[in-house]
Design a protein around this motif. Structure first.
Motif, short mmCIF file in Angstrom:
data_model
loop_
_atom_site.label_atom_id
_atom_site.label_comp_id
_atom_site.label_asym_id
_atom_site.label_seq_id
_atom_site.Cartn_x
_atom_site.Cartn_y
_atom_site.Cartn_z
N PRO A 34 -3.56 -6.26 13.46
CA PRO A 34 -2.34 -5.54 13.07
C PRO A 34 -2.61 -4.64 11.86
CG PRO A 34 -1.90 -7.88 13.42
CD PRO A 34 -3.38 -7.72 13.43
N PRO A 35 -1.95 -3.49 11.78
CA PRO A 35 -2.16 -2.60 10.63
C PRO A 35 -1.58 -3.17 9.35
CG PRO A 35 -0.39 -1.79 12.02
CD PRO A 35 -1.00 -2.94 12.76
N SER A 36 -2.11 -2.70 8.23
CA SER A 36 -1.52 -3.04 6.94
C SER A 36 -0.13 -2.42 6.86
CB SER A 36 -2.39 -2.52 5.79
OG SER A 36 -3.69 -3.07 5.86
N LEU A 37 0.70 -2.97 5.99
CA LEU A 37 2.07 -2.48 5.84
C LEU A 37 2.26 -1.90 4.45
CD1 LEU A 37 4.97 -2.19 6.92
CD2 LEU A 37 5.43 -4.49 6.02
N ILE A 49 5.79 2.70 -4.23
CA ILE A 49 5.03 2.40 -3.02
C ILE A 49 4.36 1.05 -3.18
CG2 ILE A 49 3.05 3.04 -1.59
CD1 ILE A 49 3.69 5.92 -2.03
N SER A 50 4.45 0.22 -2.16
CA SER A 50 3.71 -1.04 -2.12
C SER A 50 2.81 -1.02 -0.90
CB SER A 50 4.65 -2.24 -2.07
OG SER A 50 5.41 -2.23 -0.86
N TRP A 51 1.63 -1.59 -1.05
CA TRP A 51 0.66 -1.65 0.06
C TRP A 51 0.16 -3.08 0.18
CZ3 TRP A 51 -4.93 -2.19 -0.29
CH2 TRP A 51 -5.58 -2.06 0.95
N GLN A 52 0.29 -3.66 1.38
CA GLN A 52 -0.02 -5.08 1.55
C GLN A 52 -0.91 -5.29 2.78
OE1 GLN A 52 3.40 -7.62 1.58
NE2 GLN A 52 2.21 -9.38 0.93
N PRO A 53 -2.22 -5.40 2.56
CA PRO A 53 -3.13 -5.74 3.65
C PRO A 53 -3.19 -7.25 3.83
CG PRO A 53 -4.39 -5.37 1.67
CD PRO A 53 -2.94 -5.15 1.31
N ALA A 54 -3.89 -7.70 4.86
CA ALA A 54 -4.06 -9.13 5.10
C ALA A 54 -5.05 -9.71 4.10
CB ALA A 54 -4.56 -9.35 6.53
N GLU A 55 -5.03 -11.03 3.97
CA GLU A 55 -5.89 -11.69 2.98
C GLU A 55 -7.37 -11.43 3.24
OE1 GLU A 55 -4.81 -15.79 3.01
OE2 GLU A 55 -2.99 -15.48 1.84
N ASP A 56 -7.79 -11.47 4.51
CA ASP A 56 -9.21 -11.25 4.78
C ASP A 56 -9.61 -9.82 4.45
OD1 ASP A 56 -7.54 -10.55 6.84
OD2 ASP A 56 -8.95 -11.05 8.43
N ASP A 57 -8.68 -8.89 4.53
CA ASP A 57 -8.99 -7.51 4.16
C ASP A 57 -9.13 -7.36 2.65
OD1 ASP A 57 -8.97 -6.74 6.82
OD2 ASP A 57 -6.82 -6.33 6.80
N TRP A 58 -8.36 -8.14 1.88
CA TRP A 58 -8.55 -8.15 0.44
C TRP A 58 -9.95 -8.66 0.09
CZ3 TRP A 58 -6.24 -5.33 -2.82
CH2 TRP A 58 -4.86 -5.13 -2.82
N VAL A 59 -10.40 -9.70 0.82
CA VAL A 59 -11.74 -10.22 0.58
C VAL A 59 -12.79 -9.17 0.87
CG1 VAL A 59 -13.45 -11.93 1.32
CG2 VAL A 59 -11.08 -12.62 0.99
N ALA A 60 -12.66 -8.49 2.01
CA ALA A 60 -13.61 -7.45 2.38
C ALA A 60 -13.61 -6.33 1.35
CB ALA A 60 -13.28 -6.91 3.77
N LEU A 61 -12.43 -5.94 0.90
CA LEU A 61 -12.33 -4.87 -0.09
C LEU A 61 -12.94 -5.30 -1.41
CD1 LEU A 61 -11.27 -2.07 -0.81
CD2 LEU A 61 -9.08 -3.13 -1.43
N GLY A 62 -12.64 -6.53 -1.84
CA GLY A 62 -13.20 -7.02 -3.10
C GLY A 62 -14.71 -7.09 -3.07
N GLN A 63 -15.26 -7.51 -1.94
CA GLN A 63 -16.72 -7.54 -1.81
C GLN A 63 -17.32 -6.15 -1.90
OE1 GLN A 63 -17.40 -10.21 1.81
NE2 GLN A 63 -19.24 -10.46 0.60
N SER A 64 -16.71 -5.21 -1.22
CA SER A 64 -17.28 -3.86 -1.19
C SER A 64 -17.25 -3.20 -2.56
CB SER A 64 -16.52 -3.00 -0.17
OG SER A 64 -15.22 -2.70 -0.64
N LEU A 65 -16.30 -3.61 -3.41
CA LEU A 65 -16.15 -3.01 -4.74
C LEU A 65 -16.79 -3.83 -5.85
CD1 LEU A 65 -12.42 -1.86 -4.42
CD2 LEU A 65 -14.47 -0.45 -4.24
N GLY A 66 -17.43 -4.94 -5.49
CA GLY A 66 -18.10 -5.75 -6.49
C GLY A 66 -17.17 -6.60 -7.33
N ALA A 67 -15.98 -6.89 -6.81
CA ALA A 67 -15.04 -7.73 -7.56
C ALA A 67 -15.49 -9.18 -7.59
CB ALA A 67 -13.64 -7.63 -6.95
#
Length: 217
Positions: A34-37, A49-67
């Motif tokens: 499903p798309p992010s909302l 504006i609010s942007w809310q992806p799924a939890e696993d997408d936050w993990v993927a994003l955090g990894q890609s950015l070195g968080a």
């Protein structure tokens, strides 16, 4: 493996994050799910504006950015949850500023990212100050599409046309018209109709009252 469950564990537990962060990659998230909302609302010159992806997408994003630290290259801070590491990452904040933008008549609206408290429940929240009262805006949402072009975001805009817009890797900016209220009369016209209706009702009551008086006589 259920990556949605794993992502929830990673974000809630620092120890689990340290032990297994290397097993989740951007490809392990769900770009084909499903798309992010996102949601947008305006008030005068301000746009929220609010942007809310799924939890696993936050993990993927955090990894890609070195968080998140890489346990294969050094120590991992286990006293912090994955969500707290996302909240404290300047790279995540910069990314959100870059990938979620608003412009008015070709001029960018100044954006401010609100504190990322309650990130998983509320998403990333941004406020934009535009040069003039808002009518038509160009809203850009390109978060996650740099990780996988299959990611999409649906924007729902209050009292706007279109009410929903689909953002993709190849269509990351949409023009949204906030002058449309979705039907009905403008406030002034509605007031005029209300006054006319009230006057007509008053006249009708006077006529009926006179008729009753004559009948009684």
């Amino acid at each position: 493996m259920n990556y949605r469950i794993l992502a929830g564990v990673l974000l809630a537990s620092g120890a689990a994050l340290a032990a297994t962060i290397g097993t989740v990659t951007p490809a392990a998230a769900h770009p084909f799910g499903p798309p992010s909302l996102a949601r947008a609302a305006v008030d005068g010159t301000r746009v929220d504006i609010s942007w809310q992806p799924a939890e696993d997408d936050w993990v993927a994003l955090g990894q890609s950015l070195g968080a998140f630290e890489d346990p294969t290259t050094g120590p991992v801070a286990t006293q912090l949850t994955g969500e707290q590491k996302l909240q404290g990452s300047s790279a995540v904040r910069d990314y959100l500023h870059e990938r979620i933008t608003v412009s008015q008549d070709g001029r960018p609206c100044r954006g401010e990212l609100k504190p990322l408290d309650g990130l998983l429940a509320q998403g990333a929240r941004l406020t934009f100050d535009c040069p003039a009262p808002v009518s038509t805006l160009d809203i850009t949402l390109t978060a996650l599409t740099d990780l996988n072009q299959a990611y999409r975001t649906v924007l729902r805009a209050e009292s706007a046309t279109p009410a929903e817009s689909l953002y993709t890797a190849t269509d990351g900016t949409h023009q949204v018209d906030f002058t449309q209220s979705g039907g009905g009369l403008p406030p002034a016209a509605g007031l005029a109709v209300g006054v006319t209706a009230a006057g007509g009702l008053g006249a009708l009551l006077v006529v009926l009252s006179r008729r009753r008086t004559r009948s009684a006589a």
